[in-house]
Structure formats: C-alpha cells, structure tokens
Write a protein that holds these residues in place. Structure first.
Motif, short mmCIF file in Angstrom:
data_model
loop_
_atom_site.label_atom_id
_atom_site.label_comp_id
_atom_site.label_asym_id
_atom_site.label_seq_id
_atom_site.Cartn_x
_atom_site.Cartn_y
_atom_site.Cartn_z
N LYS A 59 -11.33 7.57 1.33
CA LYS A 59 -10.87 7.71 2.69
C LYS A 59 -10.66 9.29 2.83
O LYS A 59 -10.38 9.45 2.11
CB LYS A 59 -9.74 6.91 2.88
CG LYS A 59 -8.90 7.33 4.01
CD LYS A 59 -7.74 6.35 4.16
CE LYS A 59 -7.31 5.12 4.42
NZ LYS A 59 -8.60 4.63 4.81
N CYS A 80 -4.39 0.66 10.30
CA CYS A 80 -4.58 -0.36 9.40
C CYS A 80 -4.39 -2.20 9.87
O CYS A 80 -4.18 -2.66 11.02
CB CYS A 80 -3.71 -0.64 7.87
SG CYS A 80 -3.44 -1.58 6.88
N CYS A 95 0.68 -1.00 -0.03
CA CYS A 95 -0.58 0.12 -0.07
C CYS A 95 1.46 1.21 0.21
O CYS A 95 2.05 1.11 0.28
CB CYS A 95 -0.92 0.05 1.17
SG CYS A 95 -2.51 1.53 0.96
N ASN A 129 -8.20 5.13 -1.24
CA ASN A 129 -7.42 5.89 -0.07
C ASN A 129 -6.94 7.66 -0.59
O ASN A 129 -7.13 8.89 -0.17
CB ASN A 129 -6.05 6.09 0.30
CG ASN A 129 -4.99 5.29 -0.73
OD1 ASN A 129 -5.21 6.24 -1.96
ND2 ASN A 129 -4.29 4.98 0.17
N PHE A 159 -0.20 3.81 1.37
CA PHE A 159 -0.55 4.41 2.86
C PHE A 159 0.44 3.30 3.74
O PHE A 159 0.22 2.70 3.61
CB PHE A 159 -2.14 4.91 3.18
CG PHE A 159 -2.73 6.12 2.55
CD1 PHE A 159 -1.95 6.69 1.84
CD2 PHE A 159 -4.02 6.39 3.18
CE1 PHE A 159 -2.19 7.93 1.41
CE2 PHE A 159 -3.92 7.92 2.73
CZ PHE A 159 -3.35 8.55 1.57
N ASN A 160 0.14 3.71 5.21
CA ASN A 160 0.30 2.80 6.37
C ASN A 160 -0.38 2.66 7.42
O ASN A 160 0.43 3.73 8.38
CB ASN A 160 2.14 2.74 6.13
CG ASN A 160 2.79 1.99 7.32
OD1 ASN A 160 1.82 0.86 7.60
ND2 ASN A 160 4.09 2.05 7.98
N CYS A 161 -1.57 3.82 7.52
CA CYS A 161 -2.21 3.93 8.33
C CYS A 161 -2.18 3.27 9.50
O CYS A 161 -2.46 1.90 9.58
CB CYS A 161 -4.11 2.91 7.92
SG CYS A 161 -4.05 4.21 6.35
N ARG A 164 1.16 -7.47 6.82
CA ARG A 164 1.66 -7.38 6.47
C ARG A 164 3.24 -8.67 6.69
O ARG A 164 3.25 -8.19 7.96
CB ARG A 164 2.20 -6.28 5.74
CG ARG A 164 0.81 -4.61 5.43
CD ARG A 164 1.43 -3.19 5.28
NE ARG A 164 0.26 -2.99 5.61
CZ ARG A 164 -0.48 -2.45 4.43
NH1 ARG A 164 -0.84 -3.26 3.27
NH2 ARG A 164 -2.05 -2.14 3.76
N GLY A 211 -4.44 -3.36 -0.11
CA GLY A 211 -3.34 -2.00 -0.61
C GLY A 211 -4.66 -1.06 -1.46
O GLY A 211 -5.73 -0.75 -1.20
S1 SF4 Z 1 -6.42 1.18 6.05
FE1 SF4 Z 1 -5.77 1.40 3.75
S2 SF4 Z 1 -4.76 3.07 3.01
FE2 SF4 Z 1 -4.72 2.98 5.02
S3 SF4 Z 1 -2.46 0.86 5.09
FE3 SF4 Z 1 -4.63 -0.40 4.67
S4 SF4 Z 1 -4.81 -0.69 2.97
FE4 SF4 Z 1 -3.65 0.65 2.99
#
Ligand code: SF4
Length: 292
Positions: free
Chosen positions: A177, A46, A39, A151, A41-43, A50, A118
């Motif tokens: 998002k 999340c 991804c 996102n 992003f690395n929320c 991973r 992702g």
């Molecule tokens: S919540 Fe969605 S946008 Fe954020 S890191 Fe996880 S998969 Fe990526």
C-alpha cells in the motif's frame, strides 16, 4: 456475483475465504491473518467492520489485543486452505451461492492472497504461516501465484524478510500500500503512529530486493478529490523509489468499492482514476491499472 461482495466469512472457516477479485480477474483464495480485526493503521476508507469505535488507535485499547493466529492455529489454516483450493479445483464452488452467479470466463483460480482484516506482517508466526501456505499450494495448485497484501509497516522485520525471500523463490509477490506522497496526506489517510518515513524506507528496501506491486487507494473526501499537488508528490515518491533502484512491476490505482470507515469518503470516478494513472506514467514512468 458483484465485486462489491467481498466477505471474509466462508462456511465454518476462520482464516480462508474465496472471493471474486477485480484486481486478479478471477477467484482469489484469501487468507485472513487478522481474524481478530486488529490493524496498526486505521485508514479512512477501510472496509473492515471493527468492534472498536471508529477513529480510535487500535493498538491502545486496554492492552488486550489478541493477535491470532498462534503457531497452534497453523494446522487449521492449512486444512481450510486445502479444502477451499479443492473446492475451486473441482469446480464444486460454482454450484454454491453466490459463486454460482460468476460468469464462465472468471471461473478460475487467479491467486492465493495473504491479507486480512488487519496487517498480516504483524502476526508473530508470519514466517511459519508462509512456509505452510507454500507447502499446501505445492500439493494442490503448484504454480499459482501467492500474493502478500501489506501496508508495508512490517517489511523491515528480519523474519518477514526471510518469509519474502521464500515467497519470491516460489512465484510470490508483494502488493504494498502507498496512498500518499506527503506526510500530511499519509497521516490524514492512514491515521497511524507509524512514521511515513518508515513506510517509505520499507518500500524502497523491499523493492530493491524484489520487484513489487504498489496498491494506491484514492477517494473523494468531503466531496473533494485529491489535490493536484498531492498527486504530484505521490508520483515523485514513486519516481524516487525507482531512482533508488527499486523495481515496481505495476501500480494499481483503485477507489473504495464498498462502504468505507468514514461516511465522508466516497469513490472517485473512472476519469479521476485515469487522470492519476496518466500522471504515474508521465512523472514516474511506471505502468498502472485502474479499478473504478
Ligand atoms: S485498509 Fe488495510 S491497512 Fe488500512 S486499516 Fe484497513 S486493514 Fe488496516
């Protein structure tokens, strides 16, 4: 079957999985366009497990990022989607665990959701995948909604915009998002190199072209709920979106329902989510739903 059970693995499938979805109130057939779990992003909240170390930039790891699906995978996506839709259509899915636990009133297909482990718009053959999904749906569940969960980082790509045009012509919708109202909060939450300004511009441009749904995830961090000032900024940003001619059909406000990436992230209470929803109505005059 609880809503917290949200596995993206189903039988031998690589891409397609059915889930009981709290936001769509029925069965959502998901298409995971990022089985490699990459991804941009690395929320902090999340829920994707991973392989990489927590907190690392997922795009900087030794350059070996394998963004499947490739065009050659499209027949597989198509087959998996047909088979899964068929299982729901015939009701056979409700004899399989854990779907056999679903109450009768939720035993229906609500939507097809393009999402993943992702960001789906990062996939190089995104347009072709959307075309194929619409083709399969036509032959199986002609009128069911197709939702793109994103996102928003890839919404400015010309091929993605073309894909959105055909999606909207065919009962599709973007659920995008937005978890912050300020740059600082965005960087703390999403931990990405993509500038907040790009995300905001993409949201405004997309909402000017098509009505969208905003999805916002708020949580307690180190036992602290979001600050009032941050909620104010977030609502002002939603308002700016509409003032600039963007159409927002609904704001979905939710909180982490499954174990998140970081241990100090915990869910908000129903009252806290309702408080944010009230502010969205008061400041941005937008309808919202909460998902405790
Ligand atoms: S919540 Fe969605 S946008 Fe954020 S890191 Fe996880 S998969 Fe990526």
């Amino acid at each position: 079957m609880p809503y917290t059970q949200h596995s993206r693995s189903f039988q031998e499938n690589r891409y397609v999985y059915p889930v009981l979805s709290r936001r769509s109130k029925g069965i959502s057939v998901g298409i995971n366009l990022n089985p490699d779990k990459v991804c941009n992003f690395n929320c902090i909240y999340c829920q994707v497990e991973r392989n990489q170390e927590k907190g690392t930039d997922l795009f900087s790891l030794d350059g070996k990022i394998n963004l499947s699906p490739f065009p050659g995978d499209i027949p597989r996506i198509s087959r998996e989607l047909k088979e899964t839709l068929d299982l729901v259509k015939t009701g056979r899915i409700f004899s399989l665990p854990p779907f056999d636990k679903i109450p009768a009133k939720l035993r229906h297909l609500s939507d097809i959701a393009i999402s993943g482990d992702g960001e789906p718009t990062m996939v190089p053959c995104f347009y072709k995948v959307i075309e194929e999904i619409l083709k399969v749906r036509e032959g199986c569940y002609g009128d069911i909604k197709v939702v793109l969960i994103t996102n928003a980082s890839g919404l400015n790509r010309p091929k993605v915009q073309d894909a959105l045009d055909i999606l909207y012509q065919n009962n599709g919708e973007v659920w995008a998002k937005l978890d912050a109202g300020s740059d600082a909060c965005y960087r703390r939450t999403s931990r990405t190199r993509i500038p907040f300004g790009d995300i905001v511009r993409n949201l405004i441009a997309t909402a000017q072209r098509h009505p969208i749904v905003i999805q916002s995830c708020f949580n307690r961090i180190n036992n602290q709920p979001p600050q009032g000032e941050e909620i104010e900024h977030y609502c002002q940003l939603l308002k700016r979106l509409t003032v600039r001619g963007g159409r927002v059909r609904l704001v979905q406000i939710y909180t982490a329902a499954r174990p998140p990436a970081e241990d100090d992230v915990t869910p908000l209470s129903e009252d806290e989510l309702n408080f944010i929803a009230g502010k969205v109505q008061e400041i941005a005059s937008l309808p919202s739903e909460t998902y405790p």
